[in-house]
Design an enzyme around this catalytic site. Structure first.
Site, PDB file in Angstrom:
ATOM      1  N   PRO A  21      56.128  39.645  -8.503  1.00 55.32           N
ATOM      2  CG  PRO A  21      58.339  39.259  -7.786  1.00 55.32           C
ATOM      3  CD  PRO A  21      57.374  40.370  -8.179  1.00 55.32           C
ATOM      4  CB  ALA A  33      60.822  34.642  -6.952  1.00 48.82           C
ATOM      5  CG  ASN A  34      56.683  32.837 -11.143  1.00 52.82           C
ATOM      6  OD1 ASN A  34      56.863  32.014 -10.263  1.00 52.82           O
ATOM      7  ND2 ASN A  34      55.819  32.663 -12.122  1.00 52.82           N
ATOM      8  NE  ARG A  35      63.882  34.478 -15.907  1.00 52.58           N
ATOM      9  CZ  ARG A  35      65.127  34.512 -15.437  1.00 52.58           C
ATOM     10  NH1 ARG A  35      65.569  35.586 -14.815  1.00 52.58           N
ATOM     11  NH2 ARG A  35      65.923  33.480 -15.589  1.00 52.58           N
TER      12      ARG A  35
END
Ligand code: CTP
Ligand code: CA
Length: 225
Positions: A21, A33-35
């Site tokens: 990420p 954040a993204n996973r």
């Protein structure tokens, strides 16, 4: 490339891979954040290195170990990832696997945001992050092969095809990441390859097997050009 005496069809070829990420700061202790575990991107970097490629792996924050045999660049933010990728050009192939945060906080706070009971709750003004895949896909020193991923929860093929066109990619590896598939955070992946000339569905594979197959396909494509 270590402990491996298999064929080296990518010897002399340069690869750039993004993984993990990005973390976009809100203040010194918080981020957006993204996973992403980084498993698929790291596995692709390792597979390319095993085939003899000179690999630069640009990764956001992950908890998995650095793969052996690659040049590792650790970054946090999308802008840092973009800068690291552009600094690594030229290359023969770029594989953008990172789950880049689409937005960052327009002006992150220098000091930790504090609660003030009874007063207003902060709202975050966001701004768009650079699209690293699109930048590389349209770059003057564009790699011969530019590959992106598309994590979708619906209309997988149509969305992936749009991304192929908009971002100037040669190939999009599309996967359905609906929670029911268990792909997010897991070790398995079920992907479709989207190219201008057609679609190929791969069987349900481990992320390592997807990486092996993709590296073999990259080797094949780079030999032809
Ligand atoms: N990507 C990138 N830089 C960004 C956003 C995405 O390099 N700022 C890359 C990803 O690494 C991936 C591809 O673009 O290879 C597709 O990412 P995805 O998030 O699926 O696409 P987006 O264009 O961001 O569209 P959306 O999130 O709205 O589906
Ligand atoms: Ca996105």
């Amino acid at each position: 490339a270590l402990l491996d005496d298999g064929p080296k069809p990518l010897a002399g070829k340069k690869a750039i891979v993004t993984s993990g990420p990005t973390h976009e700061p809100i203040d010194p202790v918080r981020y957006i954040a993204n996973r992403s575990s980084g498993r698929q991107g790291h596995a692709i970097a390792a597979a390319l290195a095993r085939l003899g490629a000179d690999v630069t792996l640009v990764s956001g924050p992950v908890t998995i170990p650095d793969p052996v045999g690659v040049r590792m660049l650790h970054v946090e933010r999308a802008e840092e990832m973009r800068d690291a990728v552009l600094a690594a050009l030229p290359a023969d192939v770029a594989v953008m696997v990172a789950a880049v945060a689409d937005w960052r906080v327009a002006s992150a706070a220098d000091q930790k945001l504090k609660k003030h009971p009874g007063e207003s709750i902060p709202t975050l003004a966001l701004t768009e992050n650079p699209d690293i895949l699109k930048t590389v896909g349209h770059h003057t020193t564009r790699p011969k092969l530019v590959i992106g991923f598309a994590a979708e929860t619906q209309d997988v093929e149509a969305n992936a095809r749009l991304k192929l066109e908009r971002k100037g990619a040669d190939l999009i590896v599309a996967n359905d990441v609906s929670p029911s598939t268990g792909i997010m955070g897991g070790t398995r992946n079920s992907v479709k390859l989207i190219r201008r000339d057609g679609i190929e569905q791969w069987p349900d594979l481990s992320k390592d097997e997807v990486a092996e197959r993709l590296a073999a396909l990259i080797a094949e494509q780079l030999m032809q050009r």
